[in-house]
Design an enzyme around this catalytic site. Structure first.
Site, PDB file in Angstrom:
ATOM      1  N   THR A 291       0.811  -1.216   0.000  1.00 25.13           N
ATOM      2  CA  THR A 291       0.000   0.000   0.000  1.00 25.13           C
ATOM      3  C   THR A 291       0.845   1.267   0.000  1.00 25.13           C
ATOM      4  O   THR A 291       0.476   2.257  -0.638  1.00 25.13           O
ATOM      5  CB  THR A 291      -0.931  -0.010   1.239  1.00 25.13           C
ATOM      6  OG1 THR A 291      -1.824  -1.110   1.108  1.00 25.13           O
ATOM      7  CG2 THR A 291      -1.728   1.261   1.374  1.00 25.13           C
TER       8      THR A 291
ATOM      9  N   SER B 153       1.344  -7.496  -1.460  1.00 22.43           N
ATOM     10  CA  SER B 153       2.065  -8.575  -0.767  1.00 22.43           C
ATOM     11  C   SER B 153       1.306  -9.903  -0.757  1.00 22.43           C
ATOM     12  O   SER B 153       1.876 -10.943  -0.436  1.00 22.43           O
ATOM     13  CB  SER B 153       2.448  -8.167   0.658  1.00 22.43           C
ATOM     14  OG  SER B 153       1.332  -8.182   1.495  1.00 22.43           O
TER      15      SER B 153
ATOM     16  N   THR C  38      -1.029 -22.655  18.290  1.00 21.93           N
ATOM     17  CA  THR C  38      -2.329 -22.396  18.895  1.00 21.93           C
ATOM     18  C   THR C  38      -3.068 -21.287  18.155  1.00 21.93           C
ATOM     19  O   THR C  38      -2.440 -20.380  17.601  1.00 21.93           O
ATOM     20  CB  THR C  38      -2.198 -22.043  20.391  1.00 21.93           C
ATOM     21  OG1 THR C  38      -3.475 -21.592  20.868  1.00 21.93           O
ATOM     22  CG2 THR C  38      -1.167 -20.968  20.662  1.00 21.93           C
TER      23      THR C  38
END
Ligand code: ASP
Length: 340
Positions: free
Chosen positions: A15, A61, A274
């Site tokens: 950006t 990206s 996790t």
């Protein structure tokens, strides 16, 4: 006269260097260059001198992966002795992945590599790109940083501990398990006790291979059987994003364990992360995680999914046996785990 530090900016896109088109925001080198020229601060006496290399093509990206990681790594390798530090301009979407992979691929890094970008393009009013770029250049001129960091919204984080946290806030990144390495207020305050030490061995770059890796996010009611077909010998590494401290459904009828066992026998490295942004994976704390341990899964501890994926790419890019990869996955290499 004081010797000014020399920084290389590697522009990969994102950006910060985009402008609006009919089809949405896209990289625009001309507009970006024009905006840079208007920033008098970039040539202020306090600033290091800098030069910029624009990668071709400049990318959102979301399109950055192994080829681009290697391109960025190669530019750093080729210019390593010519510059005191590096700033990488990058889109925010996969910045945490690029930061993680570079943290591993740039072995014995003895100079700062600071990755930054913006939520609003530099050419637009209210862009956050200006401060992100100016402060990143200052951090890249620091004598204390020997690692890959993400600088965003006044904070420098260890790249491989960082996650993209907000799609819309200026505070786009967070490092839930590790405090910032530096905070830029009126002064830049470094957290010296956290910074990685200067390496003693010479710098070297590992070329990253296109390793087949999978990520499975566990959810209530997940039909594990559907994943069986992808668990072939071709799959080198799997990151399983589990509940809490490493837990998966293990009630009767749960088909995950035989599948994980099959993957283990095929030589795939199963790494348990996790879904909680904060905390650590401890296999065996609950019965719902003990079985994962018994079938040879590796505890990713505090590693983000981004860091675990990057570490698998990195380790499988070296000629290591599955057992060696397993051991390295559980060994902190660049401060990415075992710090809680
Ligand atoms: N889609 C953009 C990118 O990652 C988002 C950003 O830079 O903030 O390139």
């Amino acid at each position: 006269m004081e010797n000014k530090k020399k920084i290389l900016i590697i522009n990969s896109g994102g950006t910060i260097c985009m402008s609006k088109t009919d089809g949405g925001y896209a990289p625009d080198l001309k507009v970006f260059r024009d905006s840079l020229e208007k920033l008098a601060e970039l040539s202020a006496p306090e600033m290091p001198t800098w030069e910029m290399i624009n990668l071709e093509p400049l990318l959102d990206s979301s399109n950055i992966a192994v080829d681009e990681w290697n391109k960025i790594g190669k530019v750093i390798e080729e210019n390593y002795d010519k510059y005191d530090g590096f700033v990488i301009l990058h889109g925010t979407d996969t910045m945490a992945y690029t930061a993680s992979i570079l943290s591993f691929a740039l072995e014995n890094l003895g100079k700062p590599v600071i990755i930054t970008g913006a939520q609003i393009p530099l050419c637009e009013l209210r862009s956050d790109g200006k401060d992100n770029l100016i402060t990143s250049l200052m951090l890249a001129a620091s004598d204390r940083i020997f690692e890959v960091g993400i600088y965003f919204a006044n904070k420098l984080f260890r790249g491989n501990c960082t996650i993209k946290f907000s799609a819309s806030d200026f505070i786009a990144f967070n490092s839930p398990n590790l405090p910032p390495l530096a905070t830029a207020g009126i002064h830049i305050d470094y957290n010296d006790s956290l910074l990685l030490p200067k390496p003693t061995k010479p710098f070297r770059r590992q070329v990253i291979r296109k390793v087949p890796i999978g990520v499975i996010k566990v959810f209530p009611g997940i039909q594990f059987g559907l994943f069986e077909r992808i668990m072939t010998e071709d799959l080198k590494g799997i990151v399983v994003e589990t509940f809490g401290a490493g837990n998966i459904p293990n009630s009767s009828g749960s088909a995950l364990l035989p599948i994980i066992e099959k993957a283990y026998k095929n030589g795939s490295i199963i790494t348990v992360c996790t879904q909680c942004p904060q905390g650590t994976v401890m296999l065996g704390t609950y019965q719902t995680s003990a079985a994962l341990k018994s079938v040879g899964a590796v505890a990713g501890r505090e590693m983000t999914t981004e860091a675990a994926v990057a570490k698998l790419y990195y380790l499988f890019s070296k000629d290591l046996t599955p057992d060696e990869v397993r051991i390295q996955m559980e060994t902190p290499l660049r401060g990415e785990e075992s710090y809680l």
